[in-house]
Design a protein around this motif. Structure first.
Motif, PDB file in Angstrom:
ATOM      1  N   SER A  74       0.850  -1.185   0.000  1.00  0.00           N
ATOM      2  CA  SER A  74       0.000   0.000   0.000  1.00  0.00           C
ATOM      3  C   SER A  74       0.887   1.237   0.000  1.00  0.00           C
ATOM      4  N   LEU A  75       0.546   2.223  -0.834  1.00  0.00           N
ATOM      5  CA  LEU A  75       1.276   3.478  -0.878  1.00  0.00           C
ATOM      6  C   LEU A  75       0.450   4.542  -0.154  1.00  0.00           C
ATOM      7  N   VAL A  76       1.003   5.100   0.913  1.00  0.00           N
ATOM      8  CA  VAL A  76       0.316   6.097   1.732  1.00  0.00           C
ATOM      9  C   VAL A  76       1.154   7.363   1.723  1.00  0.00           C
ATOM     10  N   VAL A  77       0.522   8.517   1.523  1.00  0.00           N
ATOM     11  CA  VAL A  77       1.251   9.791   1.530  1.00  0.00           C
ATOM     12  C   VAL A  77       0.579  10.737   2.511  1.00  0.00           C
ATOM     13  N   GLY A  78       1.379  11.589   3.143  1.00  0.00           N
ATOM     14  CA  GLY A  78       0.826  12.526   4.110  1.00  0.00           C
ATOM     15  C   GLY A  78       1.612  13.812   4.143  1.00  0.00           C
ATOM     16  N   GLY A  79       0.961  14.871   4.651  1.00  0.00           N
ATOM     17  CA  GLY A  79       1.609  16.161   4.787  1.00  0.00           C
ATOM     18  C   GLY A  79       0.988  17.216   3.892  1.00  0.00           C
TER      19      GLY A  79
END
Length: 330
Positions: A296-301
């Protein structure tokens, strides 16, 4: 010099950073910092494609300033106005109560100005409270600050401590530096203390909860132009509390190096942090190596938010923890 639109001009007209800062009565670096720290990015574009502040953006920033001027912490004020729509002619938010109403119901958001059941005139601060940490940082007592950071993490857990005390502390010392032009040594000391406390807490959590070696780990990284990696340390601490293995690559990781690491580690999930639009790269996400089994690719910010919240975007540390835990333990 760009002309500053008046209230009688079309709301389609926009402002440069400098013009918007002059209209608000703040320094341009402060406005840029708010974009980087809180995701309050300009929403308009000039005919040449440069980002500009619309009058609606300006109304939102004025609402935030109104709260700050009443004593609401900058991070809380930003959280309150960030996702609201402010027409150019709308009045500014004018009370701390609005912050409480704006953040109520958002799990693990920055807390309201006065949490239920707590007095504004409490005489004895709680251990690890933001005001205590800020005072210790300004006293330049790095050992004590690191101890208090670790103590706060131990008492509250990584998600709560980061959201309500550690991240606001870093914002406050950063704002102090921008206001005064001095005290950069306090910002450096606070960052080092928070990093040290988070690493210590992570080591203790790993020893205590003993991650399952049969589970696939998660990889935490920033792309090549991102130098602000403290949120990755907070996320690593929260993962350790849940007995999940973590491989933290840290700041400024070229996508080629990240791809190599992903092929070797075969993680259950990859998390990529971006603090500003210029450090978020959608093309890099598309070229990131894929593996079998898939991850799973998760991005944040705020950087990813400014690019339209791509697939896998999470809004908070708590959401990131939930997404990564679900990937490891579906």
């Amino acid at each position: 010099m760009n002309a500053v639109p008046t209230s009688s001009q079309s709301t389609a007209e926009t402002l440069t950073v400098g013009a918007a800062a002059r209209r608000l009565g703040i320094a341009a670096p402060t406005l840029r910092s708010w974009e980087r720290r809180y995701g309050l990015s300009p929403s308009a574009r000039s005919t040449g494609g440069h980002r500009r502040y619309s009058l609606e953006d300006l109304a939102k920033l004025k609402a935030m300033l109104g709260l700050v001027n009443q004593g609401v912490p900058t991070a809380e004020a930003a959280a309150s106005v960030r996702d609201r729509i402010y027409p150019a002619s709308s009045p500014s938010v004018t009370s701390a109560t609005s912050v409480a109403e704006g953040t109520r119901g958002r799990q693990h958001a920055v807390p309201a100005a006065t949490p239920p059941g707590r007095s504004l005139t409490r005489s004895k601060p709680e251990p690890g409270k933001l005001t205590d940490l800020f005072a210790i940082a300004n006293s330049m007592d790095s050992d004590r600050l690191t101890h208090e950071v670790a103590r706060s993490l131990d008492r509250s857990g990584a998600v709560e401590a980061w959201t309500s005390r550690l991240m606001p502390l870093l914002v406050e010392v950063g704002d102090q530096w921008e206001r005064t032009g001095a005290c950069v040594e306090v910002e450096h000391l606070a960052s080092d203390a928070v990093a040290g406390g988070l690493r210590y807490h992570t080591r203790r959590a790993v020893e205590r909860f003993k991650p399952n070696e049969s589970e696939r780990p998660v990889v935490l990284a920033c792309l090549e132009r991102e130098d602000h990696a403290l949120p990755l340390l907070a996320l690593a601490a929260a993962m350790a509390e849940r007995a999940i293995r973590v491989r933290t690559l840290g700041a400024a990781t070229p996508v080629s190096s990240l791809s190599t690491a992903v092929r070797r580690i075969r993680p259950a999930a990859v998390f990529i942090w971006s603090s500003a639009p210029e450090t978020a790269d959608l093309d890099a996400l598309r070229t990131l190596a894929r593996t079998r089994p898939a991850y799973s690719l998760v991005v944040g910010g705020p950087g990813w938010r400014a690019l339209g919240k791509p697939d896998g975007w999470v809004a908070s540390l708590a959401d990131a923890v939930s997404a990564l835990e679900s990937a490891v333990r579906p």
